[in-house]
Enzyme design. Structure first.
Site, PDB file in Angstrom:
ATOM      1  N   TYR A 112      26.070 -24.137 -13.836  1.00 36.59           N
ATOM      2  CA  TYR A 112      26.518 -23.666 -12.523  1.00 36.59           C
ATOM      3  C   TYR A 112      27.510 -24.653 -11.902  1.00 36.59           C
ATOM      4  O   TYR A 112      28.603 -24.283 -11.463  1.00 36.59           O
ATOM      5  CB  TYR A 112      25.299 -23.479 -11.604  1.00 36.59           C
ATOM      6  CG  TYR A 112      25.648 -23.375 -10.147  1.00 36.59           C
ATOM      7  CD1 TYR A 112      26.203 -22.204  -9.630  1.00 36.59           C
ATOM      8  CD2 TYR A 112      25.458 -24.454  -9.277  1.00 36.59           C
ATOM      9  CE1 TYR A 112      26.555 -22.116  -8.292  1.00 36.59           C
ATOM     10  CE2 TYR A 112      25.807 -24.367  -7.940  1.00 36.59           C
ATOM     11  CZ  TYR A 112      26.352 -23.207  -7.453  1.00 36.59           C
ATOM     12  OH  TYR A 112      26.708 -23.122  -6.134  1.00 36.59           O
ATOM     13  N   ASP A 130      32.058  -6.666  -2.272  1.00 32.49           N
ATOM     14  CA  ASP A 130      30.765  -7.156  -2.770  1.00 32.49           C
ATOM     15  C   ASP A 130      30.247  -6.137  -3.791  1.00 32.49           C
ATOM     16  O   ASP A 130      30.462  -4.939  -3.643  1.00 32.49           O
ATOM     17  CB  ASP A 130      29.782  -7.273  -1.600  1.00 32.49           C
ATOM     18  CG  ASP A 130      28.699  -8.313  -1.858  1.00 32.49           C
ATOM     19  OD1 ASP A 130      28.647  -9.319  -1.148  1.00 32.49           O
ATOM     20  OD2 ASP A 130      27.904  -8.109  -2.807  1.00 32.49           O
ATOM     21  N   SER A 146      24.937  -7.148  -5.993  1.00 29.89           N
ATOM     22  CA  SER A 146      23.968  -7.546  -7.015  1.00 29.89           C
ATOM     23  C   SER A 146      22.899  -8.457  -6.413  1.00 29.89           C
ATOM     24  O   SER A 146      21.792  -8.531  -6.935  1.00 29.89           O
ATOM     25  CB  SER A 146      24.671  -8.250  -8.180  1.00 29.89           C
ATOM     26  OG  SER A 146      25.330  -9.410  -7.712  1.00 29.89           O
ATOM     27  N   ASN A 147      23.221  -9.150  -5.333  1.00 30.15           N
ATOM     28  CA  ASN A 147      22.208 -10.002  -4.702  1.00 30.15           C
ATOM     29  C   ASN A 147      22.320  -9.915  -3.181  1.00 30.15           C
ATOM     30  O   ASN A 147      22.189 -10.912  -2.474  1.00 30.15           O
ATOM     31  CB  ASN A 147      22.370 -11.457  -5.183  1.00 30.15           C
ATOM     32  CG  ASN A 147      21.182 -12.311  -4.809  1.00 30.15           C
ATOM     33  OD1 ASN A 147      20.061 -11.811  -4.657  1.00 30.15           O
ATOM     34  ND2 ASN A 147      21.415 -13.608  -4.622  1.00 30.15           N
ATOM     35  N   ASN A 185      15.128 -22.047  -4.146  1.00 29.43           N
ATOM     36  CA  ASN A 185      15.444 -23.095  -3.167  1.00 29.43           C
ATOM     37  C   ASN A 185      14.289 -23.314  -2.194  1.00 29.43           C
ATOM     38  O   ASN A 185      13.459 -22.439  -1.974  1.00 29.43           O
ATOM     39  CB  ASN A 185      16.719 -22.727  -2.394  1.00 29.43           C
ATOM     40  CG  ASN A 185      17.925 -22.716  -3.293  1.00 29.43           C
ATOM     41  OD1 ASN A 185      18.569 -21.695  -3.461  1.00 29.43           O
ATOM     42  ND2 ASN A 185      18.228 -23.840  -3.910  1.00 29.43           N
ATOM     43  N   PHE A 212      26.575 -28.634   0.966  1.00 28.76           N
ATOM     44  CA  PHE A 212      25.298 -29.278   0.702  1.00 28.76           C
ATOM     45  C   PHE A 212      24.225 -28.181   0.780  1.00 28.76           C
ATOM     46  O   PHE A 212      24.449 -27.115   0.224  1.00 28.76           O
ATOM     47  CB  PHE A 212      25.139 -30.524   1.592  1.00 28.76           C
ATOM     48  CG  PHE A 212      25.974 -31.649   1.002  1.00 28.76           C
ATOM     49  CD1 PHE A 212      27.378 -31.574   1.021  1.00 28.76           C
ATOM     50  CD2 PHE A 212      25.384 -32.696   0.337  1.00 28.76           C
ATOM     51  CE1 PHE A 212      28.164 -32.542   0.396  1.00 28.76           C
ATOM     52  CE2 PHE A 212      26.163 -33.676  -0.281  1.00 28.76           C
ATOM     53  CZ  PHE A 212      27.543 -33.595  -0.257  1.00 28.76           C
ATOM     54  N   ARG A 249      10.776 -31.304 -11.007  1.00 29.45           N
ATOM     55  CA  ARG A 249      11.516 -30.192 -11.609  1.00 29.45           C
ATOM     56  C   ARG A 249      12.626 -30.790 -12.471  1.00 29.45           C
ATOM     57  O   ARG A 249      13.348 -31.689 -12.021  1.00 29.45           O
ATOM     58  CB  ARG A 249      12.100 -29.327 -10.490  1.00 29.45           C
ATOM     59  CG  ARG A 249      12.834 -28.095 -10.951  1.00 29.45           C
ATOM     60  CD  ARG A 249      13.177 -27.178  -9.788  1.00 29.45           C
ATOM     61  NE  ARG A 249      14.119 -27.781  -8.843  1.00 29.45           N
ATOM     62  CZ  ARG A 249      14.602 -27.168  -7.769  1.00 29.45           C
ATOM     63  NH1 ARG A 249      14.214 -25.940  -7.475  1.00 29.45           N
ATOM     64  NH2 ARG A 249      15.446 -27.778  -6.970  1.00 29.45           N
ATOM     65  N   GLY A 308      15.860 -31.871 -14.130  1.00 27.05           N
ATOM     66  CA  GLY A 308      17.250 -31.900 -13.660  1.00 27.05           C
ATOM     67  C   GLY A 308      17.410 -32.273 -12.199  1.00 27.05           C
ATOM     68  O   GLY A 308      18.533 -32.431 -11.722  1.00 27.05           O
ATOM     69  N   ASP A 309      16.313 -32.395 -11.418  1.00 27.45           N
ATOM     70  CA  ASP A 309      16.446 -32.710  -9.994  1.00 27.45           C
ATOM     71  C   ASP A 309      16.865 -34.162  -9.776  1.00 27.45           C
ATOM     72  O   ASP A 309      16.382 -35.062 -10.460  1.00 27.45           O
ATOM     73  CB  ASP A 309      15.099 -32.513  -9.271  1.00 27.45           C
ATOM     74  CG  ASP A 309      15.003 -31.160  -8.595  1.00 27.45           C
ATOM     75  OD1 ASP A 309      16.004 -30.416  -8.594  1.00 27.45           O
ATOM     76  OD2 ASP A 309      13.916 -30.845  -8.078  1.00 27.45           O
TER      77      ASP A 309
HETATM   78  N1  UDP Z   1      11.714 -28.213  -3.957  1.00 31.22           N
HETATM   79  C1  UDP Z   1      10.309 -28.227  -4.011  1.00 31.22           C
HETATM   80  N2  UDP Z   1       9.681 -27.020  -4.194  1.00 31.22           N
HETATM   81  C2  UDP Z   1      10.360 -25.838  -4.308  1.00 31.22           C
HETATM   82  C3  UDP Z   1      11.781 -25.853  -4.247  1.00 31.22           C
HETATM   83  C4  UDP Z   1      12.419 -27.075  -4.078  1.00 31.22           C
HETATM   84  O1  UDP Z   1       9.666 -29.263  -3.916  1.00 31.22           O
HETATM   85  O2  UDP Z   1       9.729 -24.775  -4.480  1.00 31.22           O
HETATM   86  C5  UDP Z   1      12.418 -29.507  -3.738  1.00 31.22           C
HETATM   87  C6  UDP Z   1      13.385 -29.887  -4.852  1.00 31.22           C
HETATM   88  O3  UDP Z   1      12.701 -30.620  -5.858  1.00 31.22           O
HETATM   89  C7  UDP Z   1      14.421 -30.737  -4.072  1.00 31.22           C
HETATM   90  C8  UDP Z   1      14.448 -30.073  -2.686  1.00 31.22           C
HETATM   91  O4  UDP Z   1      13.217 -29.354  -2.581  1.00 31.22           O
HETATM   92  O5  UDP Z   1      13.968 -32.060  -3.912  1.00 31.22           O
HETATM   93  C9  UDP Z   1      15.601 -29.108  -2.508  1.00 31.22           C
HETATM   94  O6  UDP Z   1      15.598 -28.187  -3.586  1.00 31.22           O
HETATM   95  P1  UDP Z   1      16.587 -26.926  -3.607  1.00 31.22           P
HETATM   96  O7  UDP Z   1      16.336 -26.182  -4.877  1.00 31.22           O
HETATM   97  O8  UDP Z   1      16.463 -26.153  -2.325  1.00 31.22           O
HETATM   98  O9  UDP Z   1      18.040 -27.577  -3.584  1.00 31.22           O
HETATM   99  P2  UDP Z   1      18.785 -28.503  -4.685  1.00 31.22           P
HETATM  100  O10 UDP Z   1      17.756 -29.230  -5.475  1.00 31.22           O
HETATM  101  O11 UDP Z   1      19.595 -27.557  -5.501  1.00 31.22           O
HETATM  102  O12 UDP Z   1      19.627 -29.427  -3.878  1.00 31.22           O
END
Ligand code: UDP
Length: 336
Positions: free
Chosen positions: A150, A33, A36-37, A200, A179, A293, A295-296
């Site tokens: 990513y 490792d 770095s994180n 996250n 997941f 957000r 790209g979600d």
């Molecule tokens: N999310 C949210 N607020 C946050 C972080 C995430 O509402 O501060 C929501 C995000 O829009 C998604 C879900 O929580 O619907 C999971 O997001 P995360 O970033 O953990 O995982 P990913 O989107 O990469 O699957």
């Protein structure tokens, strides 16, 4: 089953939990490792948890000489590769850095493995390789259309593994498409420990619960989901870690390459998560709904049947367990 396994990124969130499960299953583990994180005291905590010394090389997968030195120092049966950058948003801003660490780093590792004659590898991939769902739950043969640098990096690495095996059948691989990992070890000695403000959901809620952040921002409540907030397939990190043990057993025992989802098959919304965390910490947590957000996706979850059939993989820990173990971990970390 026994064997000696190199864990790159073994001090990180998923790597550290996998280390514990591998040692419990009878494997010898060596960690590489660059911290770095991850924090260096994770190694001490792993020694407490496993009751044995944990060998750790502080090195980077971009350092080819260091990789050769690690392979020369140990006789490995397999490698589990976690080391890499994992923030989707950051990857959009820094695509070159992400490619270098995630793709060049992986190709360096495979070359060092080949030179050392170690040709079994378990690779941390992601459900985000699927992109917009055509069917849910995602089966492993769903089209692959990654939407972020990513996710594209992960697909490059998956393809490289397939090409390397096609060229030399002595290779075998397990590609594990994660997941949404959540929760912490029941000992509360290891867990997720992001350096910055978390991206996250679960680590963000955890910091609201400890008072380090004022309020959860819910990214959109107008999705086509039961309560309008985003739906994901959250999987307890200890279940996820056990999936790696089962993947390694299939590689070492039967030389059988595989690509599997590590998922529960069930989706929960942002508000489900918040309510579950409130039950775990025993208080109401403030939140506000803000815009979506960029790209979600609205909702996705995985088909766990191939992992069950091939690996015997079953998840055993539910959302309440994820929140309870996360809360125990962050409370302890804050008071230590
Ligand atoms: N999310 C949210 N607020 C946050 C972080 C995430 O509402 O501060 C929501 C995000 O829009 C998604 C879900 O929580 O619907 C999971 O997001 P995360 O970033 O953990 O995982 P990913 O989107 O990469 O699957």
């Amino acid at each position: 089953m026994s064997g000696r396994v190199l864990l790159t990124g073994g001090a990180g969130y998923i790597g550290s939990h996998t280390c514990v499960e591998l040692v419990e299953a009878g494997f010898e583990v060596v960690i590489l490792d660059n911290f770095s994180n991850a924090r260096r005291d994770v190694i001490d905590r792993l020694e407490v948890l496993t009751g044995a010394p944990v060998i750790c090389h502080e090195a980077d997968v971009l350092d080819r000489d260091a990789l050769d030195r690690v392979f020369a120092a140990h006789d490995f049966d397999a490698v589990v590769h976690f080391a890499g950058k994992k923030a989707v948003g950051e990857s959009v801003a820094q695509p070159l850095d992400y490619f270098h660490t995630n793709c060049t780093g992986f190709s360096n590792l495979l070359q060092a493995m080949d030179r050392a004659g170690v040709r079994r590898v378990v690779f941390s991939s992601t459900a985000t390789v699927y992109g917009k769902p055509e069917v849910l739950p995602y089966p492993e043969d769903h089209p692959l259309r990654p939407e972020s640098p990513y996710a594209a990096n992960k697909l490059v690495c998956e393809n490289l593994l397939r090409q390397v095996k096609a060229a030399d059948d002595r290779w075998s691989y397990g590609i594990l498409r994660y997941f949404n990992p959540a929760g912490a070890h029941p000992s509360a000695l290891i867990g997720e420990d992001p350096n910055d403000i978390p991206n996250n959901l679960m680590p963000y809620i955890a910091k609201v619960a400890t008072g380090e952040l004022p309020c959860l921002r819910v990214f959109g409540d107008d999705y086509d989901t039961p309560d309008g907030t985003g739906v994901r397939d959250y999987i307890h990190v200890v279940d996820l870690a056990r999936g790696h043990v089962q993947s390694l057993k299939l590689l070492i025992g039967q030389d059988q390459s595989h690509i599997v989802n590590l998922s529960t098959g069930q989706g929960f919304s942002v508000l489900d998560m918040l309510r579950a965390y409130e039950r775990a910490c025993g208080k109401e947590l403030p939140y506000e709904v803000v815009g979506r957000r960029a790209g979600d996706l609205a909702a996705f979850w995985g088909d766990p049947s191939r992992a069950r059939d091939l690996l015997g993989f079953e998840t055993t820990r539910d959302l309440d367990d994820m929140c309870a173990t996360s809360w125990a971990w962050v409370s302890r970390r804050k008071n230590s």
